[in-house]
Write an enzyme that holds these catalytic residues in place. Sequence first.
Site, PDB file in Angstrom:
ATOM      1  N   TYR A 109     -16.357  16.317 -16.617  1.00  0.00           N
ATOM      2  CA  TYR A 109     -16.786  14.915 -16.613  1.00  0.00           C
ATOM      3  C   TYR A 109     -17.786  14.669 -15.492  1.00  0.00           C
ATOM      4  O   TYR A 109     -17.628  15.166 -14.376  1.00  0.00           O
ATOM      5  CB  TYR A 109     -15.548  14.013 -16.455  1.00  0.00           C
ATOM      6  CG  TYR A 109     -15.866  12.584 -16.113  1.00  0.00           C
ATOM      7  CD1 TYR A 109     -16.652  11.806 -16.960  1.00  0.00           C
ATOM      8  CD2 TYR A 109     -15.386  12.002 -14.944  1.00  0.00           C
ATOM      9  CE1 TYR A 109     -16.949  10.491 -16.646  1.00  0.00           C
ATOM     10  CE2 TYR A 109     -15.677  10.687 -14.619  1.00  0.00           C
ATOM     11  CZ  TYR A 109     -16.469   9.943 -15.470  1.00  0.00           C
ATOM     12  OH  TYR A 109     -16.771   8.643 -15.140  1.00  0.00           O
ATOM     13  N   ASP A 149      -7.317  17.899 -15.675  1.00  0.00           N
ATOM     14  CA  ASP A 149      -7.585  16.553 -16.159  1.00  0.00           C
ATOM     15  C   ASP A 149      -7.065  16.489 -17.593  1.00  0.00           C
ATOM     16  O   ASP A 149      -7.596  17.148 -18.485  1.00  0.00           O
ATOM     17  CB  ASP A 149      -9.089  16.262 -16.103  1.00  0.00           C
ATOM     18  CG  ASP A 149      -9.434  14.836 -16.501  1.00  0.00           C
ATOM     19  OD1 ASP A 149      -8.675  14.237 -17.296  1.00  0.00           O
ATOM     20  OD2 ASP A 149     -10.473  14.322 -16.051  1.00  0.00           O
ATOM     21  N   ARG A 175       0.833  -1.205   0.000  1.00  0.00           N
ATOM     22  CA  ARG A 175       0.000   0.000   0.000  1.00  0.00           C
ATOM     23  C   ARG A 175       0.864   1.250   0.000  1.00  0.00           C
ATOM     24  O   ARG A 175       0.532   2.260  -0.628  1.00  0.00           O
ATOM     25  CB  ARG A 175      -0.940   0.013   1.213  1.00  0.00           C
ATOM     26  CG  ARG A 175      -1.678   1.341   1.376  1.00  0.00           C
ATOM     27  CD  ARG A 175      -2.775   1.273   2.423  1.00  0.00           C
ATOM     28  NE  ARG A 175      -2.322   0.742   3.695  1.00  0.00           N
ATOM     29  CZ  ARG A 175      -1.622   1.444   4.604  1.00  0.00           C
ATOM     30  NH1 ARG A 175      -1.276   2.705   4.366  1.00  0.00           N
ATOM     31  NH2 ARG A 175      -1.274   0.882   5.743  1.00  0.00           N
ATOM     32  N   LYS A 182      -8.185   5.130 -20.101  1.00  0.00           N
ATOM     33  CA  LYS A 182      -8.485   5.576 -21.458  1.00  0.00           C
ATOM     34  C   LYS A 182      -7.253   5.458 -22.362  1.00  0.00           C
ATOM     35  O   LYS A 182      -6.746   4.375 -22.570  1.00  0.00           O
ATOM     36  CB  LYS A 182      -9.038   6.997 -21.407  1.00  0.00           C
ATOM     37  CG  LYS A 182     -10.109   7.248 -20.336  1.00  0.00           C
ATOM     38  CD  LYS A 182     -11.293   6.310 -20.439  1.00  0.00           C
ATOM     39  CE  LYS A 182     -12.508   6.738 -19.604  1.00  0.00           C
ATOM     40  NZ  LYS A 182     -12.303   6.755 -18.150  1.00  0.00           N
TER      41      LYS A 182
END
Length: 388
Positions: A108, A180, A56, A205
């Site tokens: 978005y 973004d 982690r 993406k």
Amino acid sequence: MAGPTRTHASRQFATKLIHFGKEIDPATGASSTPIYQASTFHQADVDANQPYDYTRSGNPTRQALEDYIALLEGGTRGFAFASGMAAISAAFMLLSAGDHVICTEDVYGGTYRLLSTIMTRMNVETTFVDMTDLDKVKAALKPNTKVVYMETPSNPTLRITDIGAVTAWAKEHDLLTMVDNTFMTPYHQRPIELGVDIVLHSATKFLGGHSDVTAGLAVVANDRIGQQMKAVQNGLGTILGVSDSWLLMRGMKTLQNRMEAHEISAKRLASWLAAHPAVGRVYYPGLESHPGRDIHEKQSLGYGAVVSFDVGSEERAKQVLAKVQIPLVAVSLGAVESILSYPAMMSHAAMPREVRLERGITDGLIRYSVGLENIDDLLEDLEQALQG
């Protein structure tokens, strides 16, 4: 573990994609970054400071990816998360109760949902503004404003924000800036070079590019913000798994070739749609008619692979979605296969209809992520879908 050297940073983008500093395993000479499928690491000396103790907090495979994206974006440090929204959420976790955000209005839908339904419960407020107008951005400033969040081109109407102008103004007011960069990728657009503090990606993406991994990435401009982001990443634990980290690195190696091929077809599709009698409006920064084209060309090296177009009504949109045979009709974008999406019921379903309409996200709007298929086949397929 040491990150990429200055030699790597000075190379051309296509070379960086292949030779990013962790492409060869120093222990074995393997031509691929190893997958360290381990949750924890033996501490030979508990008094010694070892680079890894628990996955982690850090893992060599994920670290290779994080150094990779930092190199491509020109930042000081990268962070890999379980999804694009996990990366965006982590960035907003730098805020405190009572803070205020200025955000692109046609952002978005997932980002809109986060800011309007979750961050509000933490007493973080957001003003959504048309960021194509710098005066409107300036007018949204409040005494408690801490962050300016940009998305350019915006999703799905592909409006363009002048990154340099907004960032220069934000610095005058000591505001943190975020972008973004999913649509453009670091191949086309590197916001850190324009003064931005944090760059974010839905790496699901274009970076991954094959519809087979869900991931988010963040890159910071300086070590101070990097330390803050590391504390958030470790504290939240929303890390990207090691196998997905490896898959993402594999996909990223072909980014430039894919983006170039995507764009050649996207340009043809946009021009074809602009002349089609069944299409009311086309959104693509590569069209001469796009109002933000000049600004986009100033800050980006290409126009990307996403074309949105309006067929006038929900009925017509659903007809097109039902009749296409080649593209996937799906949530997402940026893959080798073309993907048609219906924002009103998919990416922006969380946005109230009246809000969507105010921002140009109409019931007839379709978003086309152009894949790597032959463009003539795509046009023929879309023609038959638009008929009737």
